[in-house]
Design a protein around this motif. Structure first.
Motif, PDB file in Angstrom:
ATOM      1  N   GLU A 106       0.890  -1.242  -0.013  1.00 35.53           N
ATOM      2  CA  GLU A 106      -0.136   0.083   0.089  1.00 35.53           C
ATOM      3  C   GLU A 106       0.827   1.182  -0.129  1.00 35.53           C
ATOM      4  OE1 GLU A 106      -3.240   2.067   3.180  1.00 35.53           O
ATOM      5  OE2 GLU A 106      -2.887  -0.153   2.806  1.00 35.53           O
ATOM      6  N   GLU A 107       0.600   2.249  -0.955  1.00 34.58           N
ATOM      7  CA  GLU A 107       1.527   3.234  -1.088  1.00 34.58           C
ATOM      8  C   GLU A 107       1.154   4.393  -0.298  1.00 34.58           C
ATOM      9  OE1 GLU A 107       3.145   3.979  -4.768  1.00 34.58           O
ATOM     10  OE2 GLU A 107       2.548   2.194  -5.558  1.00 34.58           O
ATOM     11  N   PRO A 110       0.062   7.822  -3.354  1.00 35.14           N
ATOM     12  CA  PRO A 110      -0.135   7.102  -4.719  1.00 35.14           C
ATOM     13  C   PRO A 110      -0.193   7.797  -5.678  1.00 35.14           C
ATOM     14  CG  PRO A 110      -2.095   7.036  -3.306  1.00 35.14           C
ATOM     15  CD  PRO A 110      -1.025   7.908  -2.461  1.00 35.14           C
ATOM     16  N   HIS A 112       1.044   9.628  -8.772  1.00 34.77           N
ATOM     17  CA  HIS A 112       2.393   9.806  -9.567  1.00 34.77           C
ATOM     18  C   HIS A 112       2.401  10.767 -10.553  1.00 34.77           C
ATOM     19  CE1 HIS A 112       4.394   6.951  -6.974  1.00 34.77           C
ATOM     20  NE2 HIS A 112       3.545   6.009  -7.224  1.00 34.77           N
ATOM     21  N   THR A 284       8.811   9.497  -6.947  1.00 37.10           N
ATOM     22  CA  THR A 284       9.235   8.040  -6.162  1.00 37.10           C
ATOM     23  C   THR A 284      10.635   8.099  -5.537  1.00 37.10           C
ATOM     24  OG1 THR A 284       8.118   7.061  -8.263  1.00 37.10           O
ATOM     25  CG2 THR A 284       9.185   5.914  -6.807  1.00 37.10           C
TER      26      THR A 284
END
Lengths: 444, 310
Positions: A106-107, A110, A112, A284
């Protein structure tokens, strides 16, 4: 095209055929990931999570307020099960955060969005690189944002990407150049954006023909050939050493005690360039990398795209385990890599390879008298007199050690590699250098 | 949980595989053509002297190290090399006690007393030869060929003698002289092998032979300078000394500039010994004198470190 190089050096057997023609396998950690609080040159990080916390992929779990540091992000989601010291190389114990993998990935952030770096200020880009936790990924692990922020940035005329990978056995940079050439070159574009007066060079040894064509194609495809040039270098160790690479490409010597930036250039590893692109374009953080798992003890040597924090044992298992009994587990290559006491050690930002060698490949010899053959002198890329540095180092004669520039030693290991008396020259030089650093710190 | 622990040690973890022993083995191989030439010229006597010298050197080292409870290092083959080189520098007619005493002197007095391999400051074979010369001068200067007393080509050259062998004979080695020095051809073949195997580098032999050639050419006192200079380098112990003795690791500089100084120094001294001295030779003393300067030469020829700004 004639190949460029530096003076002296050695030609060890490269042994890259063990892995170079195999695809990169993506690998997720099994039950846990372990994050060392020291993954870079500089201040040690402090955990900012505590036992029992749930953390997500990309969440900062440790940071430092010191001026030279890089935050550490979790590469998995799960629960922090322990924060304790774990045994590391050379008898050291390093604090680590151990996270139990919930396999959800799970980020934390999220979103990006593809960002256009050209609209960002220099300070903003450097801040993004800092917050992404990027350090030099070729092994030295120097925080990248510091390297990219010299006071004389307008005077920097050359940015060199290091794609030499001169250490035997290792193929992680080679694989990255084959798989992600566009992002590597785009990363260099971002760095060039930070240095308005610089030209970009990508240095690759001539034994990596496919990487050379992949990078060449990428440069043309993104239309960067006016400011980025590929430089083909002789396959010779230590071609990828920063000073030797600058000399080979630009013909400049970094003066003793100075930094590459002082002579107008900055060197980054190709993997670092890739990480910069991922950080600036997609936000990231640095949580994964390619690691070569190889050596004559490994059943099926190959490269893995792996989450940081994955224990060595997970990678060794994925490579089929041991077919022969290894005597050494080395983080890095056979020339400069560091032996690890066990296989619970995790992958860090600068782990290029896990090299498992049997006694045949890494024989242990007893030291004999120096016969003054001068081989160490002839191979030293820094043009030092290793036999004397060894002698002065052992006697703790720091004055004479420094007088013949012992502190300039880059510890590449060429001298000990060729020494017919098996003298551990690098070991005594390293110890002397550490004593000097310690003394200087006391003197303040 | 894997609790295996592995060996921890300093990098590098691999080795080129060239050892002191393999280097010495290469030197022995390089000396074989000259050994064969010496047996052809001086018959079985040459071989006996070589064997006596080698055995004395090896046994001397073994006895010393056993007596003082040191690690026995005879298997590094360096004592064998010393034995061959000592024998090569002796006249073929010496009594058999000469190589025996010489071998023991070379190993014990010149090498082991100073700490063994790598620690001696004089070339053991040459220092021993100098000792033998001083102690038994008559037998050490008696030259024979086919059992008949003769003079060495250099002596004949100095005296402008009509018996001077042709340049070809000198080059091939069918002349009087020390056991190993007669065949220039055999010594050159061995030298090429040592260069090819990276056991020696070219600086010392080339600067040594080159400076003797140049000085002989410039200060020629008999015949045509070019021929005279060729005689000077092919005859006598010059090639043996320049290729195999002045390049001795322990007693020659490790720096590139230092090697040139060593070679040129040996060359100038050899020329002076040969022209001003009463002896036709000069290689042995020239190298021994230069051996003494090696620490000083090294101190003054430290190469410029990469990035060093002077």
């Amino acid at each position: 095209m004639n190949t460029l190089t530096f003076k002296n050096g050695v030609h060890p057997p490269y042994n890259k055929e063990l892995t170079e023609n195999k695809p990169v396998t993506k690998l997720l950690p099994k039950e846990k990931a372990v994050f060392l609080m020291q993954q870079h040159t500089g201040a040690i990080c402090q955990p900012i999570v505590k036992k029992g916390d749930r953390v997500l992929v990309g969440q900062v779990i440790a940071d430092a307020v010191a001026s030279m540091s890089a935050p550490i992000h979790s590469s998995i989601s799960g629960e922090v099960v322990d924060i304790r010291e774990i045994p590391y190389a050379e008898g050291a114990h390093i604090p680590a955060i151990i996270i139990k993998n919930d396999h959800q990935y799970e980020e934390y952030n999220p979103i990006h969005n593809l960002l256009d770096y050209k609209e960002l200020s220099r300070e903003h880009i450097i801040d993004i690189i800092h917050k992404a936790g990027i350090v030099g990924m070729g092994g030295a692990a120097f925080p990248t944002y510091i390297k990219l922020n010299p006071s004389n940035y307008k005077k920097i005329d050359s940015i060199i990407l290091n794609g030499c990978e001169c250490e035997p056995y290792i193929t992680c940079d080679y694989k990255l150049m084959l798989n992600e050439p566009i992002k590597i070159v785009k990363g260099l574009n971002i760095i060039l954006h930070l240095f308005p007066n610089a030209k970009g060079y990508i240095g690759i040894e001539d034994n990596k023909k496919e990487a050379i064509s992949a990078i060449e194609k990428a440069i043309n495809d993104i239309g960067a050939s006016d400011k980025i040039e590929i430089k083909i270098l002789e396959t010779k160790y230590p071609q990828g050493s920063e000073k030797q690479l600058i000399y080979a490409i630009l013909g400049r010597e970094v003066p003793i005690g100075k930094l590459p930036a002082d002579i107008g250039c900055i060197v980054q590893n190709v993997a670092t360039s890739y990480a910069i692109y991922e950080a600036v374009a997609y936000r990231t953080p640095l949580i994964s990398r390619i690691v070569t798992v190889t050596g004559d003890a490994i059943a099926n040597p190959q490269d893995f795209w792996v989450k940081l924090g994955t224990p060595f044992q997970d990678l060794i298992d994925a490579a089929g385990g041991f077919i022969k009994k290894p005597v050494k587990i080395i983080s890095g290559g056979p020339m400069m890599g560091i032996t690890m006491p066990n296989t619970n050690i995790p992958i860090t930002k600068a782990t290029t390879a896990i090299l498992c060698l049997t006694e045949d490949a890494a024989p242990i010899f007893e030291e004999e008298n120096c016969i003054r053959c001068g081989r160490c002198v002839r191979v030293c890329p820094m043009n030092l007199l290793p036999l004397y540095l060894d002698k002065f180092g052992r006697r703790n004669d720091i004055e004479r050690f420094e007088k013949i520039n012992g502190t300039s030693c880059i510890e590449c290991g060429c001298c000990a590699y060729v020494c017919p008396s098996y003298i551990r020259i690098v070991n005594s030089i390293r110890k002397a250098k550490r004593n000097i650093t310690a003394n200087n710190n006391i003197k303040g | 949980m894997n609790s295996n622990t592995y060996l921890e040690s300093s990098s590098p973890h691999i080795h080129q595989g060239i050892s002191t022993k393999s280097i010495m083995r290469d030197v022995i191989i390089a000396l074989l053509p000259a050994l064969v030439a010496s047996i052809i010229v001086f018959k079985i006597r040459a071989l006996i002297i070589v064997v006596l010298s080698v055995v004395s050197c090896v046994l001397g080292e073994l006895l010393w190290q056993k007596t003082f409870k040191q690690k026995v290092t005879i298997d590094d083959l360096s004592a064998v090399v010393t034995g061959i080189l000592l024998a090569f520098s002796l006249p073929p007619s010496v009594p058999y006690y000469i190589p025996v005493i010489g071998g023991i002197f070379a190993i014990i007095i010149v090498k082991q007393i100073f700490g063994g391999i790598g620690k001696n400051f004089l070339n053991p074979a040459l220092a021993s030869r100098a000792f033998l010369m001083a102690t038994w001068p008559a037998v050490m200067t008696k030259w024979t060929l086919d059992g008949i007393s003769t003079a060495t080509p250099l002596e004949l050259l100095n005296n402008a003698s009509p018996n001077l062998p042709s340049l070809w004979e000198v080059f091939i080695g069918y002349t009087g002289g020390s056991i190993g020095e007669t065949s220039a051809l055999a010594l050159i073949i061995g030298g090429i092998y040592l260069l090819y195997r990276n056991v020696i580098t070219w600086e010392i032999p080339v600067s040594y032979i080159g400076s003797v050639f140049l000085l002989s050419f410039l200060f020629c006192n008999t015949g045509t300078p070019f021929i005279f200079a060729l005689y000077e380098i092919f005859a006598g112990g010059l090639l043996l000394g320049a290729i195999y003795m002045a390049t001795d690791y322990t007693t020659s500089p490790v720096t590139k500039k230092g090697k040139f100084i060593m070679g040129i120094g040996c060359g100038v001294l050899t020329f002076l010994f040969r022209t001003i001295g009463q002896t036709a030779e000069g290689v042995c003393y020239s190298i021994l004198i230069m051996n003494l300067f090696v620490p000083m030469i090294e101190r003054h020829t430290i190469p410029r470190t990469f990035g060093e700004v002077k």
